[in-house]
Scaffold this motif. Structure first.
Motif, PDB file in Angstrom:
ATOM      1  N   GLY A 130       0.607  -1.011  -0.080  1.00 24.92           N
ATOM      2  CA  GLY A 130      -0.125  -0.037   0.114  1.00 24.92           C
ATOM      3  C   GLY A 130       0.833   1.455  -0.495  1.00 24.92           C
ATOM      4  O   GLY A 130       0.240   2.102  -0.145  1.00 24.92           O
ATOM      5  N   GLN A 131       2.065   1.076  -0.119  1.00 31.02           N
ATOM      6  CA  GLN A 131       2.995   2.417   0.499  1.00 31.02           C
ATOM      7  C   GLN A 131       3.776   2.528  -1.288  1.00 31.02           C
ATOM      8  O   GLN A 131       4.498   2.154  -1.486  1.00 31.02           O
ATOM      9  N   ASP A 132       4.021   3.862  -1.253  1.00 29.59           N
ATOM     10  CA  ASP A 132       4.785   4.221  -2.661  1.00 29.59           C
ATOM     11  C   ASP A 132       5.984   3.752  -2.536  1.00 29.59           C
ATOM     12  O   ASP A 132       6.856   4.595  -1.560  1.00 29.59           O
ATOM     13  N   VAL A 133       6.303   3.173  -2.728  1.00 30.07           N
ATOM     14  CA  VAL A 133       7.793   2.645  -2.687  1.00 30.07           C
ATOM     15  C   VAL A 133       8.991   3.994  -3.253  1.00 30.07           C
ATOM     16  O   VAL A 133      10.087   4.147  -2.539  1.00 30.07           O
ATOM     17  N   ALA A 134       8.362   5.035  -3.540  1.00 35.62           N
ATOM     18  CA  ALA A 134       9.343   6.134  -4.146  1.00 35.62           C
ATOM     19  C   ALA A 134       9.523   7.246  -2.839  1.00 35.62           C
ATOM     20  O   ALA A 134      10.485   7.649  -2.371  1.00 35.62           O
ATOM     21  N   GLY A 135       9.058   6.708  -1.414  1.00 38.66           N
ATOM     22  CA  GLY A 135       9.321   7.545  -0.508  1.00 38.66           C
ATOM     23  C   GLY A 135       9.873   6.315   0.955  1.00 38.66           C
ATOM     24  O   GLY A 135       9.657   6.900   1.825  1.00 38.66           O
ATOM     25  N   LEU A 136      10.024   5.569  -0.463  1.00 43.78           N
ATOM     26  CA  LEU A 136      11.131   4.299   1.171  1.00 43.78           C
ATOM     27  C   LEU A 136      12.088   4.119   1.548  1.00 43.78           C
ATOM     28  O   LEU A 136      12.665   4.614   0.384  1.00 43.78           O
ATOM     29  N   GLU A 137      12.878   4.136   2.005  1.00 45.36           N
ATOM     30  CA  GLU A 137      14.460   4.019   2.412  1.00 45.36           C
ATOM     31  C   GLU A 137      14.897   2.842   1.630  1.00 45.36           C
ATOM     32  O   GLU A 137      13.643   1.709   1.773  1.00 45.36           O
ATOM     33  N   PRO A 138      15.683   2.895   0.302  1.00 44.40           N
ATOM     34  CA  PRO A 138      15.868   2.088  -0.529  1.00 44.40           C
ATOM     35  C   PRO A 138      16.543   0.599  -0.055  1.00 44.40           C
ATOM     36  O   PRO A 138      16.250  -0.656   0.304  1.00 44.40           O
ATOM     37  N   ALA A 139      17.284   0.312   1.131  1.00 47.09           N
ATOM     38  CA  ALA A 139      18.022   0.038   1.948  1.00 47.09           C
ATOM     39  C   ALA A 139      16.911  -1.194   2.928  1.00 47.09           C
ATOM     40  O   ALA A 139      17.397  -1.902   2.933  1.00 47.09           O
ATOM     41  N   ARG A 140      15.879  -0.186   3.577  1.00 44.98           N
ATOM     42  CA  ARG A 140      15.314  -0.608   4.619  1.00 44.98           C
ATOM     43  C   ARG A 140      14.494  -1.322   3.313  1.00 44.98           C
ATOM     44  O   ARG A 140      13.876  -1.902   3.753  1.00 44.98           O
ATOM     45  N   LEU A 141      13.731  -1.225   3.043  1.00 45.56           N
ATOM     46  CA  LEU A 141      12.798  -1.620   1.928  1.00 45.56           C
ATOM     47  C   LEU A 141      12.979  -3.233   1.734  1.00 45.56           C
ATOM     48  O   LEU A 141      12.640  -3.657   1.613  1.00 45.56           O
ATOM     49  N   ARG A 142      14.558  -3.219   1.259  1.00 47.73           N
ATOM     50  CA  ARG A 142      15.393  -4.209   0.729  1.00 47.73           C
ATOM     51  C   ARG A 142      15.204  -5.227   1.687  1.00 47.73           C
ATOM     52  O   ARG A 142      15.430  -6.291   1.533  1.00 47.73           O
TER      53      ARG A 142
END
Ligand SMILES: Nc1ncnc2c1ncn2[C@@H]1O[C@H](COP(=O)(O)OP(=O)(O)O)[C@@H](O)[C@H]1O
Ligand SMILES: [Mg+2]
Length: 304
Positions: free
Chosen positions: A62-74
Motif C-alpha cells: 500500500g505504500q509508494d516505494v518512492a517514499g521508502l528508504e531503499p536499503a530498508r525496503l530491500r
C-alpha cells in the motif's frame, strides 16, 4: 501487496516497460513469463527499487516505494538473484545470515535461524561452514533461497532461480517452493522463461511482450481458447488443450452417478489430463473416482 500503476521504464534508447498496470494480491505465487528482453527482470526489480520507474507509481503493502528508504525496503523483501549472487568469501552460514545481521539480530538468534533454514531447504547442517565455491549448482540455489527467506519476509522475489540446475534438481526445488508457498502464504513473484514451470507453480501468470502486459490471470484461463493468442501459444505450446486439462482437477468434471462396475479407478488428486490419458490407455470412456464418475464428454467439455 504489490501494485504497478501505469509504469514505464526507459533505459537510454530502450523502452524496457510501457503502460504497465498490474496488481499482485497478498499470498499469490505470481509468475512473470515472456521472451528474453520482454522486461521481466526490470518489472521485478522495480519492487525493491533496484530499478526506478521513468513514469508511474509502484506500491508495496500500500505504500509508494518512492517514499521508502531503499536499503530498508530491500531488507523487508527476499530476493533470489538470477545467478544466486552468493558472497564467495563468506561461509554458507554467513551468507544465509546476511539480512538478520543487518537487522541487528544477536549471534545466537542468527545461528538458530541458519540451522532452521538449512533444514527447510533440505541441506545438511555441516554445509554451513563451507564456502559457496564448494557447493553444487543445486545446493547453491538452495542457499540463495535460504538467504532470501532468512528474516521471514512477506514478499519473495525470485529471478529465474532454477535456471542453472539439472532437471531433477529443478523438479525438487520447484516442489520445495510450492511447499514453502503453501505453508507460509508468502507473496512470491517468480521470473521464469519456462512456461511449464509457470503453469505448474503459479496461481497468477503475467505474460510480458515487448515491455507490455499481454495477459494476466490464473494459469488455466491463459491457455483457454479465448485467451490472448500470444499467451496461449507461449504457455500452451503445441498442445494447449492438453496443457489446460493438466491444470484442472478431476473434481471439475465429476458426475455424482457411480461408474459402472469394473471401471478403471482414478485417484482423487488426478487431473483431467490424467483422466484422458487413462481413457486412452484403457479404451474406456467412463472412469471411477471418489464421489462419482468421470465421462469422456465431460473431460472434453472442460478442455475448451
Ligand atoms: N541496466 C540496463 N541498461 C540498459 N538497458 C537495459 C538495462 N536492463 C535491461 N535493459 C534492457 O531492457 C529490456 C528488458 O530487459 P529485462 O527486463 O532484463 O528483460 P528479461 O528479464 O525479460 O529478459 C531489454 O531490451 C534489455 O536489454
Ligand atoms: Mg531477466
Amino acid at each position: 501487496m504489490i501494485q504497478f500503476e501505469d509504469v514505464a521504464v526507459r533505459f537510454a534508447e530502450v523502452d524496457a516497460l510501457s503502460q504497465v498496470t498490474l496488481t499482485v494480491p497478498d499470498g499469490v505465487l505470481c509468475a512473470l513469463v515472456g521472451p528474453s528482453g520482454s522486461g521481466k527482470s526490470t518489472l521485478m526489480r522495480l519492487v525493491n527499487r533496484l530499478v526506478e520507474p521513468s513514469a508511474g507509481r509502484i506500491r508495496v503493502r500500500g505504500q509508494d516505494v518512492a517514499g521508502l528508504e531503499p536499503a530498508r525496503l530491500r531488507r523487508s523483501i527476499g530476493y533470489v538473484m538470477q545467478s544466486t549472487g552468493l558472497f564467495p568469501h563468506r561461509s554458507v552460514a554467513a551468507n544465509i545470515g546476511t539480512v538478520p545481521r543487518l537487522l541487528g539480530w544477536d549471534r545466537a538468534r542468527i545461528a538458530a535461524r541458519v540451522e532452521e533454514l538449512l533444514a527447510l531447504v533440505q541441506l545438511d547442517p555441516s554445509l554451513g561452514e563451507r564456502l559457496p565455491g564448494a557447493l553444487s549448482g543445486g545446493q547453491a540455489q538452495r542457499v540463495g533461497l535460504a538467504r532470501a527467506l532468512a528474516a521471514d519476509p512477506d514478499i519473495l522475489l525470485m529471478d529465474e532461480p532454477f535456471g542453472a540446475v539439472d532437471p531433477l534438481t529443478r523438479r525438487d526445488l520447484r516442489a520445495e517452493l510450492r511447499r514453502i508457498h503453501a505453508e507460509t502464504g508468502k507473496t512470491i513473484v517468480l521470473v521464469t522463461h519456462d512456461p511449464e514451470e509457470a503453469l505448474e507453480l503459479a496461481t497468477q501468470v503475467v505474460v510480458l511482450r515487448d515491455g507490455r502486459v499481454e495477459a494476466d490471470g490464473p494459469p488455466a484461463a491463459l491457455v483457454a481458447p479465448d485467451a490472448a493468442p500470444f499467451a496461449r501459444e507461449l504457455l500452451g505450446g503445441a498442445q494447449p488443450g492438453l496443457r489446460r486439462l493438466s491444470l484442472l482437477s478431476v473434481a471439475e468434471a465429476r458426475d455424482p452417478t457411480p461408474a459402472p462396475p469394473g471401471a478403471p479407478v482414478l485417484p482423487a488428486d488426478a487431473t483431467l489430463a490424467d483422466a484422458l490419458s487413462r481413457m486412452a490407455e484403457t479404451g474406456r470412456n467412463v472412469l471411477a473416482v471418489e464421489g462419482g464418475s468421470i465421462r469422456l464428454d465431460a473431460v472434453l467439455a472442460r478442455g475448451r
